[in-house]
Design a protein around this motif. Structure first.
Motif, PDB file in Angstrom:
ATOM      1  N   THR B 171       0.829  -1.206   0.000  1.00 30.86           N
ATOM      2  CA  THR B 171       0.000   0.000   0.000  1.00 30.86           C
ATOM      3  C   THR B 171       0.862   1.255   0.000  1.00 30.86           C
ATOM      4  O   THR B 171       0.561   2.227  -0.706  1.00 30.86           O
ATOM      5  N   ALA B 174       2.023   1.753  -3.413  1.00 29.25           N
ATOM      6  CA  ALA B 174       0.938   2.227  -4.278  1.00 29.25           C
ATOM      7  C   ALA B 174       0.679   3.715  -4.062  1.00 29.25           C
ATOM      8  O   ALA B 174       0.516   4.466  -5.021  1.00 29.25           O
ATOM      9  N   SER B 177       3.526   5.666  -5.538  1.00 28.90           N
ATOM     10  CA  SER B 177       3.436   5.561  -6.986  1.00 28.90           C
ATOM     11  C   SER B 177       2.398   6.526  -7.527  1.00 28.90           C
ATOM     12  O   SER B 177       2.614   7.227  -8.520  1.00 28.90           O
ATOM     13  N   LEU B 178       1.275   6.586  -6.860  1.00 28.20           N
ATOM     14  CA  LEU B 178       0.198   7.496  -7.253  1.00 28.20           C
ATOM     15  C   LEU B 178       0.672   8.944  -7.251  1.00 28.20           C
ATOM     16  O   LEU B 178       0.419   9.704  -8.190  1.00 28.20           O
ATOM     17  N   LEU B 200      -7.535  16.547  -3.938  1.00 26.90           N
ATOM     18  CA  LEU B 200      -8.208  15.374  -4.506  1.00 26.90           C
ATOM     19  C   LEU B 200      -7.506  14.085  -4.091  1.00 26.90           C
ATOM     20  O   LEU B 200      -8.130  13.143  -3.586  1.00 26.90           O
ATOM     21  N   TYR B 201      -6.191  14.059  -4.264  1.00 24.78           N
ATOM     22  CA  TYR B 201      -5.416  12.849  -3.979  1.00 24.78           C
ATOM     23  C   TYR B 201      -5.414  12.519  -2.485  1.00 24.78           C
ATOM     24  O   TYR B 201      -5.461  11.352  -2.100  1.00 24.78           O
ATOM     25  N   LEU B 204      -8.590  10.734  -1.887  1.00 25.53           N
ATOM     26  CA  LEU B 204      -8.587   9.383  -2.452  1.00 25.53           C
ATOM     27  C   LEU B 204      -7.780   8.429  -1.575  1.00 25.53           C
ATOM     28  O   LEU B 204      -8.222   7.313  -1.281  1.00 25.53           O
ATOM     29  N   ARG B 207      -9.486   7.502   1.726  1.00 23.87           N
ATOM     30  CA  ARG B 207     -10.504   6.454   1.597  1.00 23.87           C
ATOM     31  C   ARG B 207      -9.867   5.098   1.328  1.00 23.87           C
ATOM     32  O   ARG B 207     -10.400   4.056   1.728  1.00 23.87           O
ATOM     33  N   MET B 208      -8.731   5.121   0.635  1.00 25.63           N
ATOM     34  CA  MET B 208      -8.040   3.876   0.313  1.00 25.63           C
ATOM     35  C   MET B 208      -7.611   3.111   1.561  1.00 25.63           C
ATOM     36  O   MET B 208      -7.561   1.874   1.557  1.00 25.63           O
ATOM     37  N   VAL B 209      -7.264   3.839   2.598  1.00 30.64           N
ATOM     38  CA  VAL B 209      -6.656   3.182   3.772  1.00 30.64           C
ATOM     39  C   VAL B 209      -7.510   3.214   5.034  1.00 30.64           C
ATOM     40  O   VAL B 209      -7.241   2.463   5.972  1.00 30.64           O
ATOM     41  N   SER B 210      -8.533   4.077   5.087  1.00 31.49           N
ATOM     42  CA  SER B 210      -9.203   4.282   6.380  1.00 31.49           C
ATOM     43  C   SER B 210     -10.086   3.099   6.760  1.00 31.49           C
ATOM     44  O   SER B 210     -10.642   2.418   5.913  1.00 31.49           O
TER      45      SER B 210
END
Lengths: 211, 211
Positions: B171, B174, B177-178, B200-201, B204, B207-210
């Motif tokens: 993660t 990732a 990388s993003l 924005l990022y 994102l 939400r990806m990790v929470s």
DNA sequence: ACGGCGACTGAGCACGCGCTTAGGTCCGGC
DNA sequence: GCCGGACCTAAGCGCGTGCTCAGTCGCCGT
């Protein structure tokens, strides 16, 4: 799905890309594969035609029987690679199922392709600037289609109430960017197989967008 | 935070990178800035020393008074750029607050830097392969530190129960990388400012990790 | 048996590259 | 006034590049 699954099934090790399997004659295909390797390792501008020809087991002059310039070799790689990656995305996004399922499939197979064929993918994604103007124009069309597919899936997911995404364009770009960048850092023999990275990324993206 | 905020405050337009502000003498700095532009546009190998010298308003030979080789020019850019980007990440991740707040700050400022200084960032992130072996070794140390910072924040968030992340290494990779890939696609004059992309990022990733 | 043709090579051309060298100019210290 | 050193340029060296071309090889149809 069948094609996409077969696409990266042997999953580990550096096997050659079957995207170029139907390129003929044999010498032309060997040159393409040599060029893919060389471009991925050193970049287009740092690669010599002598190196490419050498990898294909031929003299430097033989290259020009099958390709008019070094740039055309890059263009063929880029064209075939983009066609393949667009096809994979299209098929994955067109499977039946909810938008969430289709996004999952799209990210999973797109990432898997970028990992399994990272040599090809690196050339496809990071050597665009070396293309001539006309050739670049042709490629850009395909790249726009890629973005369009992502935007569509996201929109449908929002419409269906599955996704909560405010900025569809920005999010589509971010998701694609995440997938594409796999080709930059992935190494064969690393701790993760293409399948595992595909699964990981599909999960991350799902959480990124889900309502 | 103060430094990081000032970092990208004018936010829009192509302003020069103040990372190199304290490089002396003046001619050496102009050469560096010219090289950054040229390398970002065409890549290291496609850039000629004549081009760099021309952008700095000097003869080709003048380059070699200040730098021993073209590669050393790249190394200086890469070194200063990496130092700056590591500093930004470190400061953001070291602010008070919960892991979630620190991850938010880290992603936000890291992305903002990659967008606002995308010219420098593109060289820093995508021309590593052109570095000599020793120089590459020095750079890699800094890059590992970058990854370490991200992993630490994620771990702390998991420990605090704020994040639900199974694969911390994957993660972290990732997320980085993003952020990094922003330098590849960002164009000045596009629809989004660096600040907006950062926001924005950050959302994102949150939400990806929470949990 | 042999002509024709596609695949390929050895030799090499013209060019632009990274980098060097000899020499010029400017300026502060005495 | 003049020296020494920092900075810069004009000219160009040697080399490796993308690409070419005359000629050779071997396979195919007749």
């Amino acid at each position: 799905m069948e094609g996409a699954t077969a696409e990266a099934d042997s999953a580990e090790g550096s096997f050659t890309d079957e995207s170029f399997a139907d390129v003929t004659p044999d010498a032309a295909r060997r040159l393409l594969l040599g060029a893919v390797e060389a471009f991925a390792e050193r970049g287009f501008h740092a690669t010599t035609t002598r190196d490419i020809a050498g990898r294909a087991g031929m003299s430097p002059a033989a290259l020009y029987i099958h390709y008019r310039t070094k740039e055309e070799l890059l263009f063929q790689i880029s064209r075939v690679g983009h066609e393949r990656s667009v096809r994979i995305l299209t098929e994955a996004a067109a499977t039946g199922g909810t938008p969430a399922e289709r996004l999952d499939a799209a990210v999973r197979t797109f990432v898997r392709w970028h990992a399994a064929y990272h040599t090809t993918a690196r050339v496809v994604q990071y050597e665009l600037a070396a293309l001539g103007e006309e050739h670049y124009g042709e490629i850009v069309v395909m790249r726009r289609r890629t973005e369009e597919i992502l935007r569509t899936v996201l929109s449908e997911g929002v419409a269906a109430g599955e996704f909560a995404v405010e900025d569809i364009n920005g999010t589509a770009l971010a998701v694609l960017s995440l997938c594409i960048d796999v080709a930059r850092w992935y190494r064969t023999g690393g701790p993760r197989t293409p399948d595992e990275i595909g699964a990981l990324y599909a999960g991350l993206v799902r959480r990124m967008v889900s309502a």
